[in-house]
Scaffold this active site. Structure first.
Site, mmCIF file in Angstrom:
data_model
loop_
_atom_site.group_PDB
_atom_site.id
_atom_site.type_symbol
_atom_site.label_atom_id
_atom_site.label_comp_id
_atom_site.label_asym_id
_atom_site.label_seq_id
_atom_site.Cartn_x
_atom_site.Cartn_y
_atom_site.Cartn_z
ATOM 1 N N ALA A 156 75.270 -65.470 4.713
ATOM 2 C CA ALA A 156 75.778 -65.768 3.577
ATOM 3 C C ALA A 156 75.755 -64.510 2.525
ATOM 4 C CB ALA A 156 75.560 -66.830 2.233
ATOM 5 N N TYR A 157 74.398 -63.859 2.131
ATOM 6 C CA TYR A 157 74.717 -62.473 1.411
ATOM 7 C C TYR A 157 75.304 -61.120 1.613
ATOM 8 C CZ TYR A 157 72.678 -59.484 -1.771
ATOM 9 O OH TYR A 157 72.804 -58.155 -3.249
#
Ligand code: NAD
Length: 254
Positions: A156-157
């Site tokens: 996600a990052y």
């Protein structure tokens, strides 16, 4: 004559780390600053510190996932200081460091909302205010993670932060003809609360430091100095870039 004399800047994620260092530096360089983050006490203290040094600072606590907050920050710049020249969209979250496929939809959305949508909401209100002045510099804090290097457990990052590079390019071409510059700043490992979250033991910290050609992490002030470059007229022909300020972590293979 300071680099940002007479300029007005919004800085998000100003309560700690890179944002706090940039707020102090931009104010010392002559900018009136509007500070954003969630923690009121830290923002209030930082604004007081800047004012004590003779600078101009206002703060509004809020969450970058809230589009209305982006608008409030711009209103504070325009109503309090007469306009907006610089926006350092720097607030960000690492999200849970867990196997990528174990992320819940809610956790995924939370990271994307904070790191990517939050920057879009910011630009949506910042750029119209900058167009009123005929010029402006928008900066997004991205990272080398997901751009020049990949790490397990950061889906996600990495996705949110590399998404910022696309956002940077799209806005840079759309508004370049009207005097707006848009750039992404890609720090390497930096010694902040987030940096410590990624490396939570001395061994892990040493390991991450060793990934960099310079064999150390950055201090937040070093990243702030590069944000100052992108904010100031020193970078007047720089737009649409993904600017690595990463201590050589992207090229190191030793
Ligand atoms: P930090 O944890 O000290 O600062 C993060 C800031 O973002 C804080 O002020 C926090 O309150 C704010 N923030 C987080 N979620 C928010 C939300 N929903 N609404 C409003 N504010 C919110 O860490 P930092 O290292 O200074 O991080 C600054 C930026 O630099 C982040 O975008 C991060 O992804 C990026 N970055 C950090 C590193 C590193 O190694 N520290 C490396 C590359 C990029």
């Amino acid at each position: 004559m300071h680099a940002l004399n007479g300029k007005v800047a919004i800085i998000s994620g100003a309560s700690s780390g890179i944002g706090r260092a940039a707020a102090l530096l931009f104010a010392r360089m002559g900018a009136a600053v509007v500070l954003g983050a969630r923690r009121e006490q830290q923002l209030e203290q930082l604004a007081a510190e800047i004012r004590l040094e003779g600078g101009k600072a206002e703060w509004i606590a809020g969450d970058v996932r809230d589009e209305a907050y982006a608008e409030r920050l711009v209103e504070a710049a325009v109503n309090g200081f007469g306009g907006l020249d610089i926006a350092f969209n720097n607030a960000g979250t690492l999200g849970p460091l867990s196997p990528s496929l174990a992320l819940s939809a809610a956790q995924w959305r939370d990271v994307l909302e904070t790191n990517l949508s939050g920057c879009f909401y910011g630009a949506k209100y910042q750029i119209p205010a900058m167009l009123q002045r005929g010029a402006g510099s928008v900066i997004f804090t991205s990272t080398f993670v997901g751009h020049t290097a990949a790490f397990p457990g950061t889906a996600a990052y990495a996705a949110s932060k590399s998404g910022l590079i696309g956002l940077t390019q799209a806005l840079a071409v759309e508004f370049g003809g009207q005097g707006i510059r848009v750039n992404a700043l890609l720090p390497g490992g930096t010694d902040t609360a987030m940096g410590r979250q990624m490396s939570d033991t001395p061994e892990a910290l040493r390991q991450v430091a060793n990934l960099h050609a310079l064999k150390r992490l950055a201090m937040p002030e070093e990243i702030a100095a590069s944000a100052l470059y992108l904010a100031s007229d020193a970078s007047s022909f720089v737009t649409g870039t993904a600017m690595l300020v990463d201590g050589g972590v992207s090229i190191n293979r030793s």
